[in-house]
Enzyme design. Structure first.
Site, PDB file in Angstrom:
ATOM      1  N   ASP A  14      25.079  -1.835  61.687  1.00 47.39           N
ATOM      2  CA  ASP A  14      25.868  -2.527  62.016  1.00 47.39           C
ATOM      3  C   ASP A  14      25.839  -4.087  61.954  1.00 47.39           C
ATOM      4  O   ASP A  14      24.551  -4.735  61.739  1.00 47.39           O
ATOM      5  CB  ASP A  14      25.796  -2.426  63.716  1.00 47.39           C
ATOM      6  CG  ASP A  14      27.077  -2.572  64.327  1.00 47.39           C
ATOM      7  OD1 ASP A  14      28.177  -2.823  63.572  1.00 47.39           O
ATOM      8  OD2 ASP A  14      27.193  -2.737  65.477  1.00 47.39           O
ATOM      9  N   ASN A  62      35.905   4.549  63.003  1.00 47.53           N
ATOM     10  CA  ASN A  62      36.178   3.311  61.900  1.00 47.53           C
ATOM     11  C   ASN A  62      37.671   3.388  61.397  1.00 47.53           C
ATOM     12  O   ASN A  62      37.989   2.293  60.786  1.00 47.53           O
ATOM     13  CB  ASN A  62      35.363   3.272  60.980  1.00 47.53           C
ATOM     14  CG  ASN A  62      34.029   2.682  61.239  1.00 47.53           C
ATOM     15  OD1 ASN A  62      32.843   3.157  60.783  1.00 47.53           O
ATOM     16  ND2 ASN A  62      33.668   2.009  62.204  1.00 47.53           N
TER      17      ASN A  62
END
Ligand code: FPP
Length: 244
Positions: A14, A62
């Site tokens: 991330d 996502n």
């Protein structure tokens, strides 16, 4: 002290977008930098003798990113495996893919499946890409497959236990990760390996993934060793000391 290296490390990569933004770059350029770091982390895991590395490369959430970013993330595996497959073969690296491949654009799915198939007999480190992966989806598709087999009389439900159910997950025969790392400062599990991480040590760092490196991975492993030492019984501690 428990000096054992976790056999399976899983990483939530991330912070790519914020890394890019901080440098006046696009989010996609951040992902490109993340892909470069990913290669270095694979090398570091080989050096540390980690046997399995799972990388959260695209989550089922996502898809809600801007279209150009999603397109870029779909293109990355095509580019990456085109470039890296010969090297992965030379280095005996075994690629696995965990996730819902059916929903991917053809070139992305084909690149991922080709990498998995071509490296399938390699006996070195297993690098498992969680791609279009969601922990809830993982459990649900497992349940659907079990129901299907029961309806076809291919399975007796009485046989079902945790070990058997694990075989129905995207991660199939892989053991659970002992250590799950999240870079980028958030302290959430974000639908990653929900079943598989039930006993894992969780390690969070503020460092954006493109800046993650071998030394920081070693810090995470040392923290894992420190914490698991605390869990050892006195007898195990003594045995671990005499073994070094
Ligand atoms: C999360 O960062 C990261 C991703 C959504 C993608 C990670 C992918 C790679 C590192 C490369 C994958 C490459 C291959 C070949 C599969 P973020 O965008 O959420 O960052 P942010 O939190 O700063 O917005």
């Amino acid at each position: 002290m428990n000096y054992s290296i976790p056999k399976h490390v899983a990483i939530m990569m991330d912070g790519n977008g914020r890394w890019g933004k901080k440098r006046g770059l696009t989010r996609s350029e951040g992902h490109y930098a993340g892909a470069k770091t990913m290669q270095k982390i694979i090398d570091a895991c080989i050096d540390f003798d980690v046997k399995i590395l799972t990388l959260y490369a695209f989550s089922s959430e996502n898809w809600s990113r801007p279209e150009d970013e999603v397109n870029y993330l779909m293109h990355l595996p095509v580019k990456f495996f085109n470039q890296k497959l010969p090297e992965f073969m030379r280095r005996n690296i075994n690629i696995r893919i965990s996730g819902n491949l059916a929903a991917l654009p053809d070139p992305t799915r084909e690149a991922l499946m080709k990498a998995e198939k071509k490296t399938g007999n390699n006996t070195g480190i297993i690098v498992n890409f969680a791609f279009n992966y969601g922990g809830r989806d993982d459990i649900l598709q497992g349940i659907r497959r079990v129901i299907h087999e029961v309806q076809n009389n291919d399975m007796n439900l009485d046989m079902m236990d945790e070990d058997l159910f694990q075989q129905y997950l995207y991660t199939k025969d892989l053991p659970d990760p002992e250590l799950v790392i999240r870079t980028g400062g958030e302290k959430r599990v974000s639908n990653f390996l929900l079943w598989q991480s039930s006993m894992s040590e969780l390690y969070f760092t503020d460092v954006f993934f493109p800046d993650f490196n071998k030394e920081l991975l070693y810090e995470a492993i040392k923290e894992y060793q420190r914490r698991t030492t605390l869990h050892l019984t006195e007898n195990q501690k003594w045995e671990s000391t005499i073994r070094g």
